[in-house]
Design a protein around this motif. Structure first.
Motif, PDB file in Angstrom:
ATOM      1  N   ALA A 114       0.842  -1.204   0.000  1.00  0.00           N
ATOM      2  CA  ALA A 114       0.000   0.000   0.000  1.00  0.00           C
ATOM      3  C   ALA A 114       0.874   1.249   0.000  1.00  0.00           C
ATOM      4  O   ALA A 114       0.614   2.197  -0.750  1.00  0.00           O
ATOM      5  N   ALA A 115       1.924   1.261   0.824  1.00  0.00           N
ATOM      6  CA  ALA A 115       2.826   2.414   0.868  1.00  0.00           C
ATOM      7  C   ALA A 115       3.553   2.599  -0.458  1.00  0.00           C
ATOM      8  O   ALA A 115       3.719   3.733  -0.923  1.00  0.00           O
ATOM      9  N   ALA A 116       3.970   1.502  -1.077  1.00  0.00           N
ATOM     10  CA  ALA A 116       4.676   1.587  -2.351  1.00  0.00           C
ATOM     11  C   ALA A 116       3.777   2.125  -3.461  1.00  0.00           C
ATOM     12  O   ALA A 116       4.237   2.841  -4.348  1.00  0.00           O
ATOM     13  N   VAL A 117       2.494   1.803  -3.405  1.00  0.00           N
ATOM     14  CA  VAL A 117       1.540   2.260  -4.416  1.00  0.00           C
ATOM     15  C   VAL A 117       1.081   3.680  -4.130  1.00  0.00           C
ATOM     16  O   VAL A 117       0.622   4.384  -5.017  1.00  0.00           O
ATOM     17  N   GLY A 118       1.208   4.107  -2.866  1.00  0.00           N
ATOM     18  CA  GLY A 118       0.781   5.449  -2.494  1.00  0.00           C
ATOM     19  C   GLY A 118      -0.643   5.503  -1.982  1.00  0.00           C
ATOM     20  O   GLY A 118      -1.322   6.515  -2.128  1.00  0.00           O
ATOM     21  N   VAL A 119      -1.092   4.412  -1.376  1.00  0.00           N
ATOM     22  CA  VAL A 119      -2.442   4.327  -0.829  1.00  0.00           C
ATOM     23  C   VAL A 119      -2.328   4.186   0.682  1.00  0.00           C
ATOM     24  O   VAL A 119      -1.500   3.419   1.177  1.00  0.00           O
ATOM     25  N   SER A 120      -3.142   4.896   1.440  1.00  0.00           N
ATOM     26  CA  SER A 120      -3.048   4.840   2.890  1.00  0.00           C
ATOM     27  C   SER A 120      -3.803   3.665   3.498  1.00  0.00           C
ATOM     28  O   SER A 120      -3.543   3.278   4.627  1.00  0.00           O
ATOM     29  N   SER A 121      -4.708   3.071   2.759  1.00  0.00           N
ATOM     30  CA  SER A 121      -5.542   1.993   3.287  1.00  0.00           C
ATOM     31  C   SER A 121      -5.055   0.634   2.812  1.00  0.00           C
ATOM     32  O   SER A 121      -5.128   0.313   1.620  1.00  0.00           O
ATOM     33  N   SER A 122      -4.585  -0.192   3.751  1.00  0.00           N
ATOM     34  CA  SER A 122      -4.159  -1.531   3.367  1.00  0.00           C
ATOM     35  C   SER A 122      -5.356  -2.400   2.993  1.00  0.00           C
ATOM     36  O   SER A 122      -5.228  -3.334   2.205  1.00  0.00           O
ATOM     37  N   SER A 123      -6.538  -2.071   3.525  1.00  0.00           N
ATOM     38  CA  SER A 123      -7.721  -2.862   3.169  1.00  0.00           C
ATOM     39  C   SER A 123      -8.105  -2.671   1.709  1.00  0.00           C
ATOM     40  O   SER A 123      -8.587  -3.609   1.061  1.00  0.00           O
ATOM     41  N   SER A 124      -7.877  -1.484   1.159  1.00  0.00           N
ATOM     42  CA  SER A 124      -8.191  -1.282  -0.256  1.00  0.00           C
ATOM     43  C   SER A 124      -7.220  -2.080  -1.127  1.00  0.00           C
ATOM     44  O   SER A 124      -7.617  -2.617  -2.165  1.00  0.00           O
ATOM     45  N   ILE A 125      -5.976  -2.208  -0.708  1.00  0.00           N
ATOM     46  CA  ILE A 125      -5.013  -3.026  -1.443  1.00  0.00           C
ATOM     47  C   ILE A 125      -5.404  -4.496  -1.343  1.00  0.00           C
ATOM     48  O   ILE A 125      -5.362  -5.224  -2.335  1.00  0.00           O
ATOM     49  N   ALA A 126      -5.812  -4.939  -0.152  1.00  0.00           N
ATOM     50  CA  ALA A 126      -6.240  -6.325   0.021  1.00  0.00           C
ATOM     51  C   ALA A 126      -7.429  -6.630  -0.885  1.00  0.00           C
ATOM     52  O   ALA A 126      -7.502  -7.702  -1.486  1.00  0.00           O
ATOM     53  N   TYR A 127      -8.349  -5.693  -1.000  1.00  0.00           N
ATOM     54  CA  TYR A 127      -9.505  -5.870  -1.887  1.00  0.00           C
ATOM     55  C   TYR A 127      -9.057  -5.969  -3.341  1.00  0.00           C
ATOM     56  O   TYR A 127      -9.521  -6.838  -4.082  1.00  0.00           O
ATOM     57  N   GLN A 128      -8.154  -5.091  -3.750  1.00  0.00           N
ATOM     58  CA  GLN A 128      -7.665  -5.125  -5.127  1.00  0.00           C
ATOM     59  C   GLN A 128      -6.929  -6.439  -5.412  1.00  0.00           C
ATOM     60  O   GLN A 128      -7.053  -7.004  -6.501  1.00  0.00           O
ATOM     61  N   LEU A 129      -6.169  -6.936  -4.445  1.00  0.00           N
ATOM     62  CA  LEU A 129      -5.474  -8.214  -4.614  1.00  0.00           C
ATOM     63  C   LEU A 129      -6.483  -9.343  -4.784  1.00  0.00           C
ATOM     64  O   LEU A 129      -6.295 -10.243  -5.606  1.00  0.00           O
ATOM     65  N   TRP A 130      -7.543  -9.297  -4.019  1.00  0.00           N
ATOM     66  CA  TRP A 130      -8.602 -10.302  -4.128  1.00  0.00           C
ATOM     67  C   TRP A 130      -9.233 -10.267  -5.518  1.00  0.00           C
ATOM     68  O   TRP A 130      -9.418 -11.300  -6.143  1.00  0.00           O
ATOM     69  N   ARG A 131      -9.542  -9.053  -5.998  1.00  0.00           N
ATOM     70  CA  ARG A 131     -10.131  -8.910  -7.339  1.00  0.00           C
ATOM     71  C   ARG A 131      -9.161  -9.390  -8.418  1.00  0.00           C
ATOM     72  O   ARG A 131      -9.570 -10.007  -9.393  1.00  0.00           O
ATOM     73  N   MET A 132      -7.882  -9.116  -8.234  1.00  0.00           N
ATOM     74  CA  MET A 132      -6.881  -9.542  -9.204  1.00  0.00           C
ATOM     75  C   MET A 132      -6.773 -11.067  -9.231  1.00  0.00           C
ATOM     76  O   MET A 132      -6.658 -11.665 -10.298  1.00  0.00           O
ATOM     77  N   ARG A 133      -6.828 -11.703  -8.054  1.00  0.00           N
ATOM     78  CA  ARG A 133      -6.786 -13.164  -8.012  1.00  0.00           C
ATOM     79  C   ARG A 133      -7.984 -13.765  -8.730  1.00  0.00           C
ATOM     80  O   ARG A 133      -7.867 -14.800  -9.369  1.00  0.00           O
ATOM     81  N   GLU A 134      -9.147 -13.122  -8.604  1.00  0.00           N
ATOM     82  CA  GLU A 134     -10.333 -13.586  -9.327  1.00  0.00           C
ATOM     83  C   GLU A 134     -10.120 -13.539 -10.840  1.00  0.00           C
ATOM     84  O   GLU A 134     -10.693 -14.337 -11.566  1.00  0.00           O
ATOM     85  N   GLN A 135      -9.318 -12.595 -11.304  1.00  0.00           N
ATOM     86  CA  GLN A 135      -9.039 -12.435 -12.730  1.00  0.00           C
ATOM     87  C   GLN A 135      -7.841 -13.276 -13.182  1.00  0.00           C
ATOM     88  O   GLN A 135      -7.472 -13.246 -14.349  1.00  0.00           O
ATOM     89  N   GLY A 136      -7.216 -13.978 -12.243  1.00  0.00           N
ATOM     90  CA  GLY A 136      -6.086 -14.830 -12.594  1.00  0.00           C
ATOM     91  C   GLY A 136      -4.732 -14.168 -12.477  1.00  0.00           C
ATOM     92  O   GLY A 136      -3.733 -14.734 -12.905  1.00  0.00           O
ATOM     93  N   VAL A 137      -4.680 -12.969 -11.917  1.00  0.00           N
ATOM     94  CA  VAL A 137      -3.412 -12.260 -11.719  1.00  0.00           C
ATOM     95  C   VAL A 137      -2.970 -12.503 -10.286  1.00  0.00           C
ATOM     96  O   VAL A 137      -3.676 -12.157  -9.340  1.00  0.00           O
ATOM     97  N   SER A 138      -1.823 -13.117 -10.114  1.00  0.00           N
ATOM     98  CA  SER A 138      -1.350 -13.447  -8.780  1.00  0.00           C
ATOM     99  C   SER A 138      -0.257 -12.482  -8.348  1.00  0.00           C
ATOM    100  O   SER A 138       0.737 -12.298  -9.044  1.00  0.00           O
ATOM    101  N   VAL A 139      -0.462 -11.862  -7.199  1.00  0.00           N
ATOM    102  CA  VAL A 139       0.536 -11.006  -6.571  1.00  0.00           C
ATOM    103  C   VAL A 139       0.752 -11.558  -5.174  1.00  0.00           C
ATOM    104  O   VAL A 139      -0.170 -11.597  -4.363  1.00  0.00           O
ATOM    105  N   GLU A 140       1.955 -12.039  -4.914  1.00  0.00           N
ATOM    106  CA  GLU A 140       2.249 -12.652  -3.623  1.00  0.00           C
ATOM    107  C   GLU A 140       2.533 -11.590  -2.570  1.00  0.00           C
ATOM    108  O   GLU A 140       3.179 -10.578  -2.843  1.00  0.00           O
TER     109      GLU A 140
END
Length: 71
Positions: free
Chosen positions: A31-57
């Motif tokens: 989240a800090a590297a992307v410039g977002v203050s909310s880690s929950s929004s990053i967690a949500y985006q990671l979840w959506r990306m996994r649904e699309q087949g994009v894996s970010v560890e």
């Protein structure tokens, strides 16, 4: 597969983190590297990306269960 603006910033930030530190980032570090203050929004985006087949560890959760998305 179409990534939104925030997701397109997550992928290269994650790869840069691994290249620099030799391990995956935590959700908060990502989240800090992307410039977002909310880690929950990053967690949500990671979840959506996994649904699309994009894996970010990420590291830091032993159980593998995420309180934000339930996965």
């Amino acid at each position: 597969m179409t990534l939104n603006e925030q997701q397109t910033r997550i992928v290269p930030s994650d790869r840069e983190w691994v290249a620099e530190y030799g391990e995956a980032s935590t959700v908060r570090e990502l989240a800090a590297a992307v410039g977002v203050s909310s880690s929950s929004s990053i967690a949500y985006q990671l979840w959506r990306m996994r649904e699309q087949g994009v894996s970010v560890e990420t590291r830091g959760r032993r159980s593998g269960w995420c309180p934000y998305c339930g996965h």
